[in-house]
Scaffold this motif. Structure first.
Motif, PDB file in Angstrom:
ATOM      1  N   VAL A  18       1.542 -85.877  23.072  1.00  0.00           N
ATOM      2  CA  VAL A  18       2.956 -86.199  23.494  1.00  0.00           C
ATOM      3  C   VAL A  18       3.365 -85.293  24.432  1.00  0.00           C
ATOM      4  CG1 VAL A  18       3.466 -87.101  21.494  1.00  0.00           C
ATOM      5  CG2 VAL A  18       3.779 -84.631  21.637  1.00  0.00           C
ATOM      6  N   GLN A  19       4.359 -85.630  25.516  1.00  0.00           N
ATOM      7  CA  GLN A  19       5.015 -84.372  26.312  1.00  0.00           C
ATOM      8  C   GLN A  19       5.541 -83.201  25.642  1.00  0.00           C
ATOM      9  OE1 GLN A  19       7.966 -86.101  28.833  1.00  0.00           O
ATOM     10  NE2 GLN A  19       7.665 -84.341  30.349  1.00  0.00           N
ATOM     11  N   ARG A  20       6.178 -83.417  24.531  1.00  0.00           N
ATOM     12  CA  ARG A  20       6.912 -82.390  23.897  1.00  0.00           C
ATOM     13  C   ARG A  20       6.915 -82.815  22.451  1.00  0.00           C
ATOM     14  NH1 ARG A  20      11.734 -84.096  22.609  1.00  0.00           N
ATOM     15  NH2 ARG A  20      12.668 -86.034  23.781  1.00  0.00           N
ATOM     16  N   MET A  21       7.275 -81.778  21.733  1.00  0.00           N
ATOM     17  CA  MET A  21       7.376 -82.330  19.956  1.00  0.00           C
ATOM     18  C   MET A  21       8.500 -83.045  19.617  1.00  0.00           C
ATOM     19  SD  MET A  21       4.880 -81.206  18.584  1.00  0.00           S
ATOM     20  CE  MET A  21       3.154 -79.989  19.037  1.00  0.00           C
ATOM     21  N   VAL A  22       8.456 -83.911  18.731  1.00  0.00           N
ATOM     22  CA  VAL A  22       9.563 -84.731  18.374  1.00  0.00           C
ATOM     23  C   VAL A  22      10.599 -84.063  17.693  1.00  0.00           C
ATOM     24  CG1 VAL A  22       8.267 -85.610  16.303  1.00  0.00           C
ATOM     25  CG2 VAL A  22      10.168 -87.137  17.487  1.00  0.00           C
ATOM     26  N   LYS A  23      11.902 -84.199  17.621  1.00  0.00           N
ATOM     27  CA  LYS A  23      12.968 -83.816  17.117  1.00  0.00           C
ATOM     28  C   LYS A  23      13.252 -84.812  15.826  1.00  0.00           C
ATOM     29  CE  LYS A  23      15.102 -81.832  21.181  1.00  0.00           C
ATOM     30  NZ  LYS A  23      16.367 -81.970  22.021  1.00  0.00           N
ATOM     31  N   PRO A  24      13.692 -84.093  14.897  1.00  0.00           N
ATOM     32  CA  PRO A  24      14.121 -84.816  13.407  1.00  0.00           C
ATOM     33  C   PRO A  24      15.031 -86.120  13.926  1.00  0.00           C
ATOM     34  CG  PRO A  24      14.593 -82.644  12.997  1.00  0.00           C
ATOM     35  CD  PRO A  24      14.083 -82.651  14.527  1.00  0.00           C
ATOM     36  N   GLY A  25      14.603 -87.349  13.420  1.00  0.00           N
ATOM     37  CA  GLY A  25      15.109 -88.566  13.612  1.00  0.00           C
ATOM     38  C   GLY A  25      15.172 -88.855  14.926  1.00  0.00           C
ATOM     39  N   GLU A  26      14.142 -88.514  15.940  1.00  0.00           N
ATOM     40  CA  GLU A  26      13.814 -88.996  17.249  1.00  0.00           C
ATOM     41  C   GLU A  26      12.626 -89.769  17.347  1.00  0.00           C
ATOM     42  OE1 GLU A  26      13.780 -86.991  21.597  1.00  0.00           O
ATOM     43  OE2 GLU A  26      12.927 -85.725  19.914  1.00  0.00           O
ATOM     44  N   GLY A 103      -0.054 -77.549  24.734  1.00  0.00           N
ATOM     45  CA  GLY A 103      -1.231 -77.064  24.097  1.00  0.00           C
ATOM     46  C   GLY A 103      -1.065 -76.777  22.774  1.00  0.00           C
ATOM     47  N   GLU A 104       0.152 -76.625  22.283  1.00  0.00           N
ATOM     48  CA  GLU A 104       0.481 -76.289  21.015  1.00  0.00           C
ATOM     49  C   GLU A 104       0.510 -77.350  20.059  1.00  0.00           C
ATOM     50  OE1 GLU A 104       1.282 -73.340  19.814  1.00  0.00           O
ATOM     51  OE2 GLU A 104       0.947 -72.500  21.634  1.00  0.00           O
ATOM     52  N   ASN A 105       0.118 -77.380  18.752  1.00  0.00           N
ATOM     53  CA  ASN A 105       0.080 -78.462  18.058  1.00  0.00           C
ATOM     54  C   ASN A 105       1.161 -78.256  16.750  1.00  0.00           C
ATOM     55  OD1 ASN A 105      -1.398 -77.089  15.801  1.00  0.00           O
ATOM     56  ND2 ASN A 105      -3.079 -77.043  17.046  1.00  0.00           N
ATOM     57  N   ALA A 106       0.949 -79.454  16.050  1.00  0.00           N
ATOM     58  CA  ALA A 106       1.832 -79.607  14.616  1.00  0.00           C
ATOM     59  C   ALA A 106       0.890 -80.580  14.058  1.00  0.00           C
ATOM     60  CB  ALA A 106       3.075 -80.158  14.660  1.00  0.00           C
ATOM     61  N   ILE A 107       0.346 -79.946  12.724  1.00  0.00           N
ATOM     62  CA  ILE A 107      -0.598 -80.622  11.701  1.00  0.00           C
ATOM     63  C   ILE A 107       0.126 -80.895  10.401  1.00  0.00           C
ATOM     64  CG2 ILE A 107      -2.863 -80.414  10.834  1.00  0.00           C
ATOM     65  CD1 ILE A 107      -3.564 -78.544  13.119  1.00  0.00           C
ATOM     66  N   MET A 108      -0.353 -82.081   9.974  1.00  0.00           N
ATOM     67  CA  MET A 108       0.142 -82.879   8.720  1.00  0.00           C
ATOM     68  C   MET A 108      -1.235 -82.997   7.845  1.00  0.00           C
ATOM     69  SD  MET A 108       3.391 -84.844   9.680  1.00  0.00           S
ATOM     70  CE  MET A 108       2.730 -85.309  11.399  1.00  0.00           C
ATOM     71  N   PHE A 109      -1.346 -82.353   6.967  1.00  0.00           N
ATOM     72  CA  PHE A 109      -2.683 -82.590   6.244  1.00  0.00           C
ATOM     73  C   PHE A 109      -2.526 -83.290   4.739  1.00  0.00           C
ATOM     74  CE2 PHE A 109      -5.277 -79.851   3.193  1.00  0.00           C
ATOM     75  CZ  PHE A 109      -6.561 -80.435   3.435  1.00  0.00           C
ATOM     76  N   TYR A 110      -3.461 -84.378   4.545  1.00  0.00           N
ATOM     77  CA  TYR A 110      -3.667 -84.984   3.237  1.00  0.00           C
ATOM     78  C   TYR A 110      -4.981 -84.521   2.906  1.00  0.00           C
ATOM     79  CZ  TYR A 110      -4.425 -88.361  -0.044  1.00  0.00           C
ATOM     80  OH  TYR A 110      -4.841 -88.921  -1.398  1.00  0.00           O
ATOM     81  N   ALA A 111      -4.845 -83.654   1.614  1.00  0.00           N
ATOM     82  CA  ALA A 111      -6.201 -83.189   1.026  1.00  0.00           C
ATOM     83  C   ALA A 111      -7.218 -84.221   0.665  1.00  0.00           C
ATOM     84  CB  ALA A 111      -5.957 -82.224   0.097  1.00  0.00           C
ATOM     85  N   GLY A 112      -6.843 -85.219  -0.216  1.00  0.00           N
ATOM     86  CA  GLY A 112      -7.649 -86.159  -0.748  1.00  0.00           C
ATOM     87  C   GLY A 112      -8.748 -85.623  -1.364  1.00  0.00           C
ATOM     88  N   ALA A 113     -10.197 -85.856  -1.144  1.00  0.00           N
ATOM     89  CA  ALA A 113     -11.263 -85.434  -1.917  1.00  0.00           C
ATOM     90  C   ALA A 113     -11.359 -83.828  -1.706  1.00  0.00           C
ATOM     91  CB  ALA A 113     -12.414 -86.103  -1.307  1.00  0.00           C
TER      92      ALA A 113
END
Length: 301
Positions: A18-26, A103-113
């Protein structure tokens, strides 16, 4: 050639540029979408393998298409996956990563196995640990599994490297006492020690706390600034190589995996190993994706 065993996570990464990080509700438009192999443990294993280590892995995937795919990719890297369980009724771990134009990132992680194996599975693979030079672990898998692996390593005189990410407070005392090298970033160091790490002086203070907890070598990564280390009465900030980042995903994993490939067991070449790892990470951040961005030994040299 070092023998390295990783106890850790295996994920399928879904990436969105993405060009920039999304804001809440956006809602915003994405520029590019792709999947890639990931998971902090698997990333570190791939880095070690590409640096020509004898690399082994202990972990778990689900009995699903993603699990088959991740195992095939690890095998293609010549990683020994005999310690990886394929678990019924569990999904392979997944991460959802957003990368912006800086180049910055935001990560959401689902552990699963990744969270469905523990000390028992680790103990079943004790021989992999006992015949290693280094054992590496992170916090995308159960703490109990990591503690078991490190205690087996300590009894076999195998050196341990702990990457405390994602950050956790109130770590088990027995885990830290079995940790030879700890490699947090500034935020993770603060989470564990309670000390706000912002410069060399505060990093030195945090390192003192880690030593009091039983850790011999402390390396705190500072992103674009480099990596600070404190060992045997000496501390220093080893500068990073200045490159434009397009995606910082797996930069820290590259650092740890590459370091394990050349570090001597007596830590006599610690500074040189950090410098070499800084160079590798500077290549990783110039590419997109987790494992696709990790360099090979000939590229680093």
């Amino acid at each position: 050639m070092n023998k390295v065993t990783i106890v850790g996570s295996i994920n399928l990464d879904t990436n969105l540029r993405v060009q920039r990080m999304v804001k809440p509700g956006e809602t915003i438009h994405g520029k590019e979408h792709y999947t890639a192999a990931g998971g902090k443990g698997a990333n570190q294993a791939v880095a070690a393998a590409r640096a020509e280590c004898d690399t082994r892995f202990i972990g778990a995937v689900g009995n699903d298409a993603a699990g088959d795919q991740m195992l095939d990719l690890l095998k293609e890297e010549n990683i020994d996956v005999s310690g990886v369980e394929m678990l019924q009724n569990e999904a392979t771990g997944q991460a959802f990563i957003t990368i912006d134009d800086n180049g910055e990132n935001a990560i959401m992680f689902y552990a699963g196995a990744n969270y469905a194996f523990g000390p028992k599975e680790v103990a079943q693979n004790a021989e992999l640990i006992e015949t290693s030079d280094f054992v590496i672990a992170q916090f995308e898998t159960p703490l109990e599994a990591t503690t078991e692996a490190f205690e087996i390593a300590r009894q076999a005189n195998v050196k341990t490297i702990l990457n405390p990410a994602p950050g956790e407070s109130n770590l088990p005392e027995e885990l830290l006492k079995a940790t030879d090298i700890i490699v947090p970033n500034e935020t993770e160091a603060e989470t564990i020690t309670g000390i706000h790490v912002k410069d060399e002086a505060s990093a030195k203070e945090a390192a003192k706390k880690f030593h009091e907890l039983g850790v011999e070598v402390v390396i705190i990564t500072f992103g674009a600034k480099g990596a600070f280390y404190d060992y045997n009465g000496h501390s220093e900030l080893v500068p990073a190589f200045k490159e434009k980042a397009v995606d910082t995903t797996a930069a820290g994993d590259t650092f740890i995996g590459i370091m394990s490939s050349i570090l001597e067991k007596d830590f006599s070449n610690l500074k040189d190993a950090i410098l070499y790892s800084n160079k590798a990470s500077s290549l990783t951040i110039q590419r997109f994706g987790a494992q696709p961005s990790i360099p090979f030994k000939n590229e680093i040299k």
